[in-house]
Enzyme design. Structure first.
Site, PDB file in Angstrom:
ATOM      1  N   ARG A  86       0.798  -1.333  -0.004  1.00 19.26           N
ATOM      2  CA  ARG A  86       0.076   0.064   0.033  1.00 19.26           C
ATOM      3  C   ARG A  86       0.745   1.258   0.037  1.00 19.26           C
ATOM      4  NH1 ARG A  86      -3.032  -3.913  -0.547  1.00 19.26           N
ATOM      5  NH2 ARG A  86      -5.199  -3.996   0.600  1.00 19.26           N
TER       6      ARG A  86
ATOM      7  N   SER B 105     -10.721  -1.246   4.039  1.00 21.94           N
ATOM      8  CA  SER B 105      -9.726  -1.603   5.190  1.00 21.94           C
ATOM      9  C   SER B 105      -9.178  -0.104   5.731  1.00 21.94           C
ATOM     10  CB  SER B 105      -8.370  -2.381   5.043  1.00 21.94           C
ATOM     11  OG  SER B 105      -8.795  -3.386   4.316  1.00 21.94           O
TER      12      SER B 105
ATOM     13  N   GLU C 264      -4.584   2.881   6.980  1.00 21.53           N
ATOM     14  CA  GLU C 264      -4.496   2.660   5.681  1.00 21.53           C
ATOM     15  C   GLU C 264      -5.335   4.118   5.083  1.00 21.53           C
ATOM     16  OE1 GLU C 264      -6.285   0.913   1.833  1.00 21.53           O
ATOM     17  OE2 GLU C 264      -5.769  -0.810   3.155  1.00 21.53           O
TER      18      GLU C 264
HETATM   19  N1  EPU Z   1     -10.012 -11.941  10.257  1.00 15.16           N
HETATM   20  C1  EPU Z   1     -10.393 -12.183  11.436  1.00 15.16           C
HETATM   21  N2  EPU Z   1     -11.561 -10.977  11.908  1.00 15.16           N
HETATM   22  C2  EPU Z   1     -11.988 -10.329  10.833  1.00 15.16           C
HETATM   23  C3  EPU Z   1     -11.313  -9.969   9.878  1.00 15.16           C
HETATM   24  C4  EPU Z   1     -10.348 -11.008   9.402  1.00 15.16           C
HETATM   25  O1  EPU Z   1     -10.215 -13.105  12.148  1.00 15.16           O
HETATM   26  O2  EPU Z   1     -12.699  -9.412  11.482  1.00 15.16           O
HETATM   27  C5  EPU Z   1      -9.009 -13.057   9.641  1.00 15.16           C
HETATM   28  C6  EPU Z   1      -9.372 -13.507   8.728  1.00 15.16           C
HETATM   29  O3  EPU Z   1     -10.068 -14.969   9.204  1.00 15.16           O
HETATM   30  C7  EPU Z   1      -8.216 -14.103   8.174  1.00 15.16           C
HETATM   31  C8  EPU Z   1      -7.414 -12.893   8.119  1.00 15.16           C
HETATM   32  O4  EPU Z   1      -8.135 -12.012   9.173  1.00 15.16           O
HETATM   33  O5  EPU Z   1      -7.868 -15.148   8.580  1.00 15.16           O
HETATM   34  C9  EPU Z   1      -7.313 -12.073   6.948  1.00 15.16           C
HETATM   35  O6  EPU Z   1      -8.658 -11.595   6.606  1.00 15.16           O
HETATM   36  P1  EPU Z   1      -9.091 -11.129   5.117  1.00 15.16           P
HETATM   37  O7  EPU Z   1      -8.757 -12.311   4.234  1.00 15.16           O
HETATM   38  O8  EPU Z   1     -10.606 -10.883   5.255  1.00 15.16           O
HETATM   39  O9  EPU Z   1      -8.045 -10.067   4.799  1.00 15.16           O
HETATM   40  P2  EPU Z   1      -7.585  -8.738   5.283  1.00 15.16           P
HETATM   41  O10 EPU Z   1      -5.884  -9.017   5.709  1.00 15.16           O
HETATM   42  O11 EPU Z   1      -8.381  -8.340   6.649  1.00 15.16           O
HETATM   43  C10 EPU Z   1      -6.660  -7.549   3.204  1.00 15.16           C
HETATM   44  C11 EPU Z   1      -6.553  -6.372   2.463  1.00 15.16           C
HETATM   45  C12 EPU Z   1      -7.998  -6.140   1.762  1.00 15.16           C
HETATM   46  C13 EPU Z   1      -8.146  -7.343   1.153  1.00 15.16           C
HETATM   47  C14 EPU Z   1      -8.310  -8.654   1.668  1.00 15.16           C
HETATM   48  C15 EPU Z   1      -8.243  -9.804   0.856  1.00 15.16           C
HETATM   49  C16 EPU Z   1      -5.243  -4.785   3.937  1.00 15.16           C
HETATM   50  C17 EPU Z   1      -5.128  -3.676   4.799  1.00 15.16           C
HETATM   51  N3  EPU Z   1      -6.382  -5.336   3.375  1.00 15.16           N
HETATM   52  O12 EPU Z   1      -7.804  -7.609   4.313  1.00 15.16           O
HETATM   53  O13 EPU Z   1      -8.155  -4.880   1.305  1.00 15.16           O
HETATM   54  O14 EPU Z   1      -9.505  -7.204   0.339  1.00 15.16           O
HETATM   55  O15 EPU Z   1      -6.999  -8.558   2.373  1.00 15.16           O
HETATM   56  O16 EPU Z   1      -7.034  -9.676  -0.075  1.00 15.16           O
HETATM   57  O17 EPU Z   1      -4.226  -5.114   3.304  1.00 15.16           O
HETATM   58  C18 EPU Z   1      -8.366  -2.508   1.211  1.00 15.16           C
HETATM   59  O18 EPU Z   1      -7.282  -2.313   1.439  1.00 15.16           O
HETATM   60  O19 EPU Z   1      -9.323  -1.604   1.615  1.00 15.16           O
HETATM   61  C19 EPU Z   1      -8.822  -3.841   1.547  1.00 15.16           C
HETATM   62  C20 EPU Z   1     -10.418  -4.040   1.735  1.00 15.16           C
END
Ligand code: EPU
Length: 337
Positions: free
Chosen positions: A164, A236, A332
């Protein structure tokens, strides 16, 4: 060119905060942009270039000039048996470009489906999802230097892309406005399906195509992420923190289920959503601001929230994570004001 004063930004920020800009200027080509930047009045004013406002938090009205690109167009630069190279205007809607590419069978950006925003801002922010980042398909980025008025083409390497992050986000560099982005997409796509449950989502799929992957990504996102048209949010709110491996090992002893992604040899990326959920904040609200019930990394405007209330809620979330895990979450979302 469109020039408006005392202009409502409610439709230009996905939190739908009813803030106003002293001036709003929208240009459709590089000549118009050049004219705005060279204008003496412009040079005296505070200014901010926005995309579709899907990553911004306006704390109050903007007492300056908001600039917005309407540079459109998708131009074919080169087509070979393996790949296709396209030059796209910074003002194109990112997901419309993805939909167009996927419909032609071109691969590389299907995992980035349904991300709100415009092409120029996407290249500045290095948007990413499901194991792919926009930097993976960028050839070069065309820009206009806001101080010297010089045009400069940045190669992918010169953009200094990180998680990012890019050259364009570094406040120590001259401000550069992105006018076009050139992408190379694949005609023989290799799919990236290892992230999360993407592979599982595609289990019954007969033929793996960019379109099939796009559909799967859209289904996953719709289940997890709120639609900004219905519930104001900026995706996010925080970045996933990258912590030293040592610290991670200690956390893992106390929390054996902690998820993690590799981030170099001595560091680990931990999902902020998980940390926030462990603090018991998922689905909780701070006045008119909610921690989204299906994805704790997203803060939502439950109705009538103001920018400072969202910032305050974010502070409470950071404090909870700091207390419980000793980890500092960094937004972010970009705060304005
Ligand atoms: N998780 C939880 N609780 C929650 C949310 C997530 O336990 O409330 C756990 C999930 O179970 C999983 C891990 O955290 O094990 C990752 O969750 P997720 O796949 O939803 O992805 P994220 O890391 O929360 C990132 C990006 C998103 C992108 C997703 C999918 C960042 C800051 N965010 O989110 O990007 O869509 O991966 O690749 O890197 C954005 O930048 O606005 C955005 C939505």
């Amino acid at each position: 060119m469109k020039i408006e004063s005392n202009y409502s930004l409610e439709q230009h920020n996905t939190f739908h905060l009813p803030v106003k800009a002293r001036w709003f200027m929208e240009y459709t080509n590089e000549e118009e942009l050049g004219r705005i930047l060279r204008d003496e009045y412009f040079q005296e004013c505070l200014s901010l270039h926005i995309g579709s406002g899907s990553n911004l938090l306006f704390i109050n009205d903007y007492n300056g000039i908001i600039l917005h690109s309407k540079i459109k167009g998708m131009e074919l630069i080169e087509s070979t048996d393996e790949s296709i190279t396209l030059r796209v205007g910074a003002g194109e809607i990112w997901d419309e470009f993805v939909a167009y590419a996927v419909a032609q069978g071109w691969g590389g950006i299907e995992n980035l489906s349904l991300i709100p925003g415009e092409v120029g801002a996407a290249a500045v922010q290095n948007i990413g999802a499901y194991g792919v980042e926009i930097k993976d398909v960028i050839v070069e980025v065309e820009t206009y230097n806001q101080l010297t008025f010089e045009k400069r083409i940045f190669s992918n390497a010169e953009c200094l892309y990180g998680y990012r992050d890019s050259y364009f986000k570094n406040p120590h560099n001259d401000p550069h406005i992105v006018t076009h982005v050139t992408f190379r997409l694949s005609k023989q796509p290799r799919f990236v399906l290892q992230y999360g449950n993407l592979e599982k989502e595609l289990a019954g799929c007969e033929e793996l195509t960019p379109l099939a992957v796009r559909k799967a990504v859209i289904d996953i996102r719709r289940r997890k992420l709120p639609d900004p048209a219905e519930l104001g949010n900026a995706g996010s709110f925080f970045k996933n923190p990258i912590i030293p491996r040592e610290q991670f090992e200690r956390l893992k002893q106390a929390n054996p289920n902690i998820p993690a992604y590799p981030a170099g040899e001595d560091a680990v990326k931990v999902p902020a959503g998980w940390l926030i959920e462990q603090c018991g904040l998922k689905g909780k609200s701070f006045g008119p601001v909610g921690v989204y019930e299906k994805q704790a990394l997203v803060l939502v405007n439950l109705g009538g929230a103001e920018g400072h209330e969202i910032a305050l809620a974010a502070e409470s979330v950071r404090e909870a994570v700091r207390q419980r895990f000793g980890i500092e979450l960094m937004p972010e979302v970009q705060y304005i004001g």
